[in-house]
Design a protein around this motif. Structure first.
Motif, short mmCIF file in Angstrom:
data_model
loop_
_atom_site.label_atom_id
_atom_site.label_comp_id
_atom_site.label_asym_id
_atom_site.label_seq_id
_atom_site.Cartn_x
_atom_site.Cartn_y
_atom_site.Cartn_z
N ARG A 220 0.82 -1.21 0.00
CA ARG A 220 0.00 0.00 0.00
C ARG A 220 0.86 1.25 0.00
NH1 ARG A 220 -2.92 -2.54 4.04
NH2 ARG A 220 -2.20 -1.06 5.62
N ASN A 221 1.90 1.27 0.82
CA ASN A 221 2.71 2.47 0.93
C ASN A 221 3.39 2.84 -0.38
OD1 ASN A 221 2.15 3.12 3.59
ND2 ASN A 221 3.79 1.87 4.42
N LEU A 222 3.88 1.83 -1.11
CA LEU A 222 4.46 2.13 -2.42
C LEU A 222 3.38 2.62 -3.38
CD1 LEU A 222 7.03 -0.75 -3.01
CD2 LEU A 222 7.48 1.60 -2.32
N SER A 223 2.21 1.99 -3.31
CA SER A 223 1.12 2.41 -4.20
C SER A 223 0.66 3.83 -3.88
CB SER A 223 -0.05 1.42 -4.08
OG SER A 223 0.34 0.12 -4.49
N CYS A 224 0.77 4.24 -2.62
CA CYS A 224 0.39 5.60 -2.24
C CYS A 224 1.19 6.67 -2.98
CB CYS A 224 0.57 5.81 -0.74
SG CYS A 224 -0.77 5.14 0.28
N VAL A 225 2.45 6.38 -3.26
CA VAL A 225 3.27 7.37 -3.97
C VAL A 225 3.22 7.15 -5.48
CG1 VAL A 225 4.78 7.77 -2.01
CG2 VAL A 225 5.40 6.03 -3.70
N GLY A 226 2.65 6.01 -5.92
CA GLY A 226 2.51 5.76 -7.34
C GLY A 226 3.51 4.79 -7.93
N ALA A 227 4.33 4.15 -7.07
CA ALA A 227 5.34 3.22 -7.57
C ALA A 227 4.78 1.81 -7.69
CB ALA A 227 6.55 3.21 -6.63
N GLU A 228 5.18 1.10 -8.73
CA GLU A 228 4.75 -0.28 -8.90
C GLU A 228 5.66 -1.20 -8.08
OE1 GLU A 228 4.25 -3.75 -12.34
OE2 GLU A 228 4.97 -1.74 -12.89
N PRO A 229 5.13 -1.89 -7.07
CA PRO A 229 5.97 -2.75 -6.23
C PRO A 229 6.55 -3.91 -7.04
CG PRO A 229 3.87 -2.27 -5.15
CD PRO A 229 3.74 -1.82 -6.58
N VAL A 230 7.85 -4.18 -6.83
CA VAL A 230 8.49 -5.24 -7.62
C VAL A 230 9.25 -6.27 -6.79
CG1 VAL A 230 8.69 -3.86 -9.72
CG2 VAL A 230 10.52 -3.76 -8.02
N ALA A 231 9.71 -5.94 -5.59
CA ALA A 231 10.53 -6.91 -4.85
C ALA A 231 10.56 -6.58 -3.37
CB ALA A 231 11.95 -6.96 -5.41
N VAL A 232 10.90 -7.61 -2.59
CA VAL A 232 10.89 -7.51 -1.12
C VAL A 232 12.23 -7.97 -0.56
CG1 VAL A 232 9.94 -8.65 0.94
CG2 VAL A 232 8.40 -7.78 -0.81
N THR A 233 12.65 -7.31 0.52
CA THR A 233 13.68 -7.85 1.39
C THR A 233 13.10 -7.85 2.80
OG1 THR A 233 16.00 -7.66 2.13
CG2 THR A 233 14.77 -5.61 1.88
N ASP A 234 13.68 -8.64 3.69
CA ASP A 234 13.08 -8.70 5.03
C ASP A 234 14.14 -8.88 6.10
OD1 ASP A 234 13.67 -11.53 5.45
OD2 ASP A 234 12.03 -11.96 4.09
N CYS A 235 13.75 -8.56 7.32
CA CYS A 235 14.55 -8.84 8.51
C CYS A 235 13.60 -9.45 9.53
CB CYS A 235 15.19 -7.57 9.06
SG CYS A 235 16.14 -7.85 10.58
N LEU A 236 13.85 -10.70 9.89
CA LEU A 236 12.95 -11.43 10.77
C LEU A 236 13.45 -11.35 12.21
CD1 LEU A 236 12.40 -14.59 8.52
CD2 LEU A 236 11.15 -12.42 8.53
N ASN A 237 12.76 -10.58 13.03
CA ASN A 237 13.16 -10.35 14.42
C ASN A 237 12.22 -11.13 15.34
OD1 ASN A 237 15.09 -7.95 13.82
ND2 ASN A 237 13.18 -7.40 12.82
N PHE A 238 12.77 -12.15 15.99
CA PHE A 238 11.95 -13.05 16.78
C PHE A 238 12.67 -13.46 18.06
CE2 PHE A 238 10.12 -13.30 12.63
CZ PHE A 238 8.79 -13.62 12.82
N GLY A 239 11.92 -14.12 18.92
CA GLY A 239 12.50 -14.73 20.10
C GLY A 239 13.17 -16.04 19.74
N SER A 240 13.25 -16.95 20.68
CA SER A 240 13.96 -18.20 20.46
C SER A 240 13.12 -19.18 19.64
CB SER A 240 14.32 -18.86 21.80
OG SER A 240 14.83 -20.16 21.58
N PRO A 241 13.64 -19.62 18.47
CA PRO A 241 12.92 -20.64 17.69
C PRO A 241 13.05 -22.02 18.32
CG PRO A 241 15.00 -20.13 16.65
CD PRO A 241 14.88 -19.20 17.81
N GLU A 242 13.86 -22.15 19.37
CA GLU A 242 13.99 -23.42 20.05
C GLU A 242 12.88 -23.64 21.07
OE1 GLU A 242 17.91 -23.33 21.65
OE2 GLU A 242 18.88 -23.64 19.70
N LYS A 243 12.08 -22.59 21.29
CA LYS A 243 10.92 -22.69 22.18
C LYS A 243 9.67 -22.81 21.31
CE LYS A 243 13.17 -19.94 25.77
NZ LYS A 243 13.16 -18.68 26.56
N PRO A 244 8.71 -23.62 21.70
CA PRO A 244 7.53 -23.87 20.86
C PRO A 244 6.80 -22.60 20.41
CG PRO A 244 7.58 -25.43 22.66
CD PRO A 244 8.67 -24.45 22.93
N ASP A 245 6.60 -21.65 21.35
CA ASP A 245 5.90 -20.42 20.98
C ASP A 245 6.68 -19.65 19.92
OD1 ASP A 245 4.21 -21.25 22.94
OD2 ASP A 245 4.27 -19.39 24.10
#
Length: 570
Positions: free
Chosen positions: A291-316
């Motif tokens: 939505r934010n890219l569309s708000c300025v009129g840009a056609e979205p083409v690609a994504v990068t990400d940073c996954l910030n989480f707790g311990s994946p060794e715990k079930p939750d």
């Protein structure tokens, strides 16, 4: 596609060249520190965090582009987590070859570094290249021309190992594919018990605000939603004179010099939403970036990400990680935005618990004509303000309350509860694409999405950005009251909603552009909610504030809790 450079090392006898800055201890264990549970001992490890040098990074990028343009490289890869070890092993494994690294030939910024320190240092601004022997001298000359350090630190071999050599002696050797192909852990994905508790919410029990003025000021002034001016004024955002849209809009917009082309970038995160509904929150994070890219009129083409989480060794923690990724994947498939890069920061926990599961999404979009763009600020007196999309629907069309998991609920009622609306991804795409098309055609120049803080906060920010007041239609307020959705509409966060403004003379054009019907109803809902003008912000008899009052709340110092002198800008 013909200009793409591979990261696969090939050609036995080709040389490995390290380009960029010198190697030091400042980056050792940087990636593992970013994925380590925080304890009282964490303070002693702070030196592990890498220290970047943006100017050197720029020079390195320009140098590498020049080397590629001159066809001087066989392959190229950046040095990220685990430094030379990861990059060299990945390049070797991809090419089905071995690489030998001579650590005593790596330019160092600190004396006495051991071979293992050299190999896993994560010092910034470095690239690893494979170069044919007859081209090495020219490559090193280019590095010098750009003020960079260049050194031959190894060679490509046929043994398939990453081999570490120091002063002529082999001090370590491991099959490259064993380092490049990490083991995969398959854990049971079990829904946490806490979700049953936190998703319980009866919005009918929420009291109606006694003072809507105070509520809006409280929402606008909260650190979740207030101005980021304190951050973006700390750097020069007009370097290179290619900035088209200044900071503070839905996305940054840049031009490609000497062309009509341009690009936009945005970053978004919805940690609270992901905590309450990991899969839905992951999808909603991608949707907000779209939505934010569309708000300025840009056609979205690609994504990068940073996954910030707790311990994946715990079930939750593992459930949150797995479900957020599934939601992000579903959204990226619908939007046609591939994930081209990313990283993770795991084990973000202290004795008080884990951080909210927070996938941060960066999305980039492109313009064919960057002059056809939009910004959020109101630009003219007397414009008609129109809400487009899901937020204009009635309560009957809403499966979950937009107040669930909202900023309003947390800020005003100190609650993080409920199940936020699950994003309707096809509707998100359909609405955003329509809005973007109207910007491209020149019909719209003022657009903002409805997200944090809901419609009221979005309208207030549009008024502040343009320095033009706004008045909500009295009859609209009465209809919202009568339908029992006043709070949900003003402060709810449903998604797929946009606010636009147009001169009254162009209203017919806008209606025509929105006029796609199915069974007598518009496919995408829309409604005129008010008009621009004056120096006040009014919503029926509920809200009546001057722009100065709004600005005082919105521009509060983001870091005021750490600013004993008062916490205001200016």
């Amino acid at each position: 596609m013909d200009d793409l450079m591979s990261a696969s090392a090939t050609g036995e006898g080709n040389l490995v060249v390290l380009l960029g800055s010198k190697t030091g201890r400042d980056g050792i264990h940087g990636a593992t520190f970013a994925s380590d549970e925080l304890t009282e001992e964490s303070e002693s490890k702070r030196s592990n965090v890498q220290v970047g040098d943006p100017f050197s990074e720029k020079m390195l990028i320009e140098c590498c582009l020049k080397l590629l343009d001159e066809d001087l490289l066989v392959s190229l890869q950046d040095l990220g987590a685990a430094g030379i070890t990861s990059s060299a092993s990945e390049m070797a494994a991809k090419g089905g070859v071995g690489i030998e690294i001579e650590t005593d030939k790596v330019p160092l910024r600190e004396s006495g570094m051991e071979p293992w320190e050299v190999m896993i240092s994560e010092s910034q601004e470095r690239m690893l290249a494979v170069v044919e022997p007859e081209k090495v001298e020219e490559v090193l000359k280019f590095a010098e021309r750009y003020g960079l350090i260049g050194a031959v630190v190894g060679r490509v071999a046929d043994h398939g190992d990453l081999r570490v050599i120091h002063n002529g002696e082999v001090v370590g050797t491991v099959p490259a594919e064993h380092l490049a192909d990490a083991p995969v852990y398959e854990r049971d994905v079990l829904r946490p018990q806490y979700l049953d508790d936190v998703q319980e919410l009866d919005v009918s029990e929420l009291p109606e605000p006694e003072d809507y003025n105070a509520v809006l000021l409280q929402v606008l002034g909260h650190p979740n939603l207030c101005s980021r001016r304190q951050i973006f004024t700390q750097y020069d955002h007009q370097v290179g004179t290619d900035t088209v849209v200044l900071p503070g809009a839905d996305a940054a917009v840049m031009r490609i010099k000497d062309t009509k082309l341009g690009f936009a970038a945005t970053t978004d995160g919805r940690g609270r939403h992901c905590y309450l509904d990991p899969r839905g929150g992951g999808a909603a994070t991608v949707a907000e970036a779209y939505r934010n890219l569309s708000c300025v009129g840009a056609e979205p083409v690609a994504v990068t990400d940073c996954l910030n989480f707790g311990s994946p060794e715990k079930p939750d923690g593992y459930y949150q990680l797995a479900e957020c990724i599934e939601g992000m994947s579903e959204a990226c498939e619908v939007f046609g935005t591939p994930v081209v890069s990313g990283n993770v920061s795991l084990f973000n926990e202290t004795e008080h618990g884990a951080v909210y599961p927070t996938p941060t999404v960066g999305m980039v979009g492109v313009f064919e004509d960057v002059n056809r763009h939009a910004t959020p600020g109101f630009k003219r007196e007397g414009d008609m303000v129109v809400v487009i999309g899901a937020s204009s629907g009635s309560s009957e069309s809403r499966r979950e309350s937009p107040l669930a998991g909202s900023n309003y609920l947390e800020i005003v009622h100190d609650k993080v509860a409920g199940r936020p609306p699950v994003p309707d991804l096809p509707a998100e795409k359909r609405t955003a694409d329509l809005v973007r098309g109207m910007i491209s055609s020149g019909l719209l120049d003022t657009v903002h999405d409805i997200s944090g803080g809901g419609e009221a906060a979005a309208l207030a920010k549009m008024a502040l950005a343009g320095g033009v007041g706004f008045e909500y239609e009295e009859l609209e307020i009465e209809d919202l009251k009568n339908n029992g959705i006043l709070l949900e509409t003003l402060f709810g966060e449903q998604g797929a909603g946009f606010l636009v403004s147009v001169p009254e003379a162009r209203w017919t054009e806008l209606e025509d552009a929105l006029g796609c019907y199915e069974e007598g109803k518009p496919i995408i809902g829309y409604d005129v909610v008010g008009r621009t003008g004056g120096s006040s912000f009014k919503m029926g008899g509920l809200i009546d504030l001057s722009l100065d009052e709004l600005r005082e709340a919105y521009e509060r110092d983001l870091f005021e809790r750490h600013a004993p002198e008062g916490g205001h800008i200016g």
